[in-house]
Design a protein around this motif. Structure first.
Motif, PDB file in Angstrom:
ATOM      1  N   UNK A 226       0.902  -1.146  -0.109  1.00  0.00           N
ATOM      2  CA  UNK A 226       0.066   0.030  -0.059  1.00  0.00           C
ATOM      3  C   UNK A 226       0.817   0.995  -0.037  1.00  0.00           C
ATOM      4  N   UNK A 227       1.120   1.898  -1.178  1.00  0.00           N
ATOM      5  CA  UNK A 227       1.739   3.194  -1.177  1.00  0.00           C
ATOM      6  C   UNK A 227       0.638   4.322  -1.179  1.00  0.00           C
ATOM      7  N   UNK A 228      -0.690   4.028  -0.840  1.00  0.00           N
ATOM      8  CA  UNK A 228      -1.492   5.094  -0.742  1.00  0.00           C
ATOM      9  C   UNK A 228      -1.434   6.125   0.104  1.00  0.00           C
ATOM     10  N   UNK A 229      -2.052   7.240   0.241  1.00  0.00           N
ATOM     11  CA  UNK A 229      -2.225   8.176   1.167  1.00  0.00           C
ATOM     12  C   UNK A 229      -2.591   7.749   2.443  1.00  0.00           C
ATOM     13  N   UNK A 230      -3.335   6.886   2.649  1.00  0.00           N
ATOM     14  CA  UNK A 230      -4.344   6.435   3.890  1.00  0.00           C
ATOM     15  C   UNK A 230      -3.631   5.271   4.484  1.00  0.00           C
TER      16      UNK A 230
ATOM     17  N   UNK B 277      -6.918   0.609   2.344  1.00  0.00           N
ATOM     18  CA  UNK B 277      -8.207   0.635   1.529  1.00  0.00           C
ATOM     19  C   UNK B 277      -9.433  -0.221   1.994  1.00  0.00           C
ATOM     20  N   UNK B 278      -9.396  -0.290   3.150  1.00  0.00           N
ATOM     21  CA  UNK B 278     -10.620  -0.916   3.609  1.00  0.00           C
ATOM     22  C   UNK B 278     -11.667  -0.050   4.215  1.00  0.00           C
ATOM     23  N   UNK B 279     -12.817   0.092   3.344  1.00  0.00           N
ATOM     24  CA  UNK B 279     -14.032   0.592   3.649  1.00  0.00           C
ATOM     25  C   UNK B 279     -14.604   0.375   5.053  1.00  0.00           C
TER      26      UNK B 279
ATOM     27  N   UNK C 166     -14.014  11.502   1.913  1.00  0.00           N
ATOM     28  CA  UNK C 166     -13.368  10.282   2.661  1.00  0.00           C
ATOM     29  C   UNK C 166     -13.386  10.850   4.136  1.00  0.00           C
TER      30      UNK C 166
ATOM     31  N   UNK D 270     -12.532   5.344   6.656  1.00  0.00           N
ATOM     32  CA  UNK D 270     -11.289   4.150   6.797  1.00  0.00           C
ATOM     33  C   UNK D 270     -10.662   4.282   8.220  1.00  0.00           C
TER      34      UNK D 270
ATOM     35  N   UNK E 137      -2.368  14.712   3.715  1.00  0.00           N
ATOM     36  CA  UNK E 137      -3.570  14.726   2.785  1.00  0.00           C
ATOM     37  C   UNK E 137      -3.760  16.389   2.430  1.00  0.00           C
TER      38      UNK E 137
END
Lengths: 149, 149
Positions: free
Chosen positions: B1-5, B8-10, B143, B100, B112
């Motif tokens: 996971x290189x995402x901002x959060x 990715x689990x809603x 979000x 999240x 963010x």
């Protein structure tokens, strides 16, 4: 589970957008995932699309993001009347439906209609079929049924 | 996971409604579950609510439905300006955010904001804190970050 669907597991959140290329890129960057393939729903003859009881040529471009326990589906509809186009025109961009995996589509759609939740749109896709139920007046979101063979 | 959060689990879908009593009853009947307790968010002094950078008296009535892997949160906002009230006035009833679970709220909110996703509203609740990030222009849904202690 004594509910109408026989399940309460949300498998998908569908989000209406004007520009699926641009929004897909934003999701890929935000969540750090690859940009998925974007594809058109099947044409009417193949998908047997019906909107409000009549055959419909409406189609949409779709992109799916796997988000752990569910998918986010981005939807860019064409300009024919459909659950997607009408909702987008009325509400603007944003979430449109939550989806549930079910068995026995015909019976479920009948049960829901009898319970005050009419079918809005249905169609086939490779390996299964979908139905959008107009639950908006009561649940404030549409429910999509997905039946995979 | 290189995402901002970093995830990715809603964990939640938040839906704005005008009448939380009526819509809660509809969800309970539709999904065959008990109608949950409906309660107000904490008052400003306790919740330390801030909307667009300023202290805000805005509150909302909430109801949570456990839907397998995530919760559906129904939200009936009061009439003070807030992410809830403004979105409801602009878009009408319907889904407002996906949430999240994160760790390190202050750092995440800063990261963010630097990445083009500004904080819109934040507050405390018993056992944790929330932040609504204005991801709407890019992701076509807000979000919410949730940090439980």
């Amino acid at each position: 589970m004594s509910g109408l669907l026989g399940t309460n597991v949300v498998t998908q959140i569908g989000i209406l957008v004007h520009d699926i290329e641009k929004v897909s890129e934003a999701y890929a960057a935000f969540f750090g995932v690859e940009k998925p393939a974007i594809f058109w729903t099947d044409p009417m003859e193949q998908a047997q699309t019906e909107f409000e009881g009549n055959p419909s040529p409406a189609r949409a471009k779709l992109a799916f993001f796997d988000m752990g326990s569910l998918q986010i589906e981005l939807i860019e509809p064409d300009h024919h009347e459909s659950t997607w186009r009408n909702y987008l025109n009325e509400h603007g961009e944003g979430p449109h439906h939550i989806a549930f995996g079910i068995k026995g589509m015909k019976d479920k759609v009948e049960l829901l209609a009898k319970s005050g939740f009419p079918l809005q749109q249905k169609g086939e896709y490779t390996g299964g079929r979908y139905a959008y139920i107009d639950t908006f007046p009561q649940l404030k979101v549409l429910v999509e049924l997905l039946e995979n063979d």
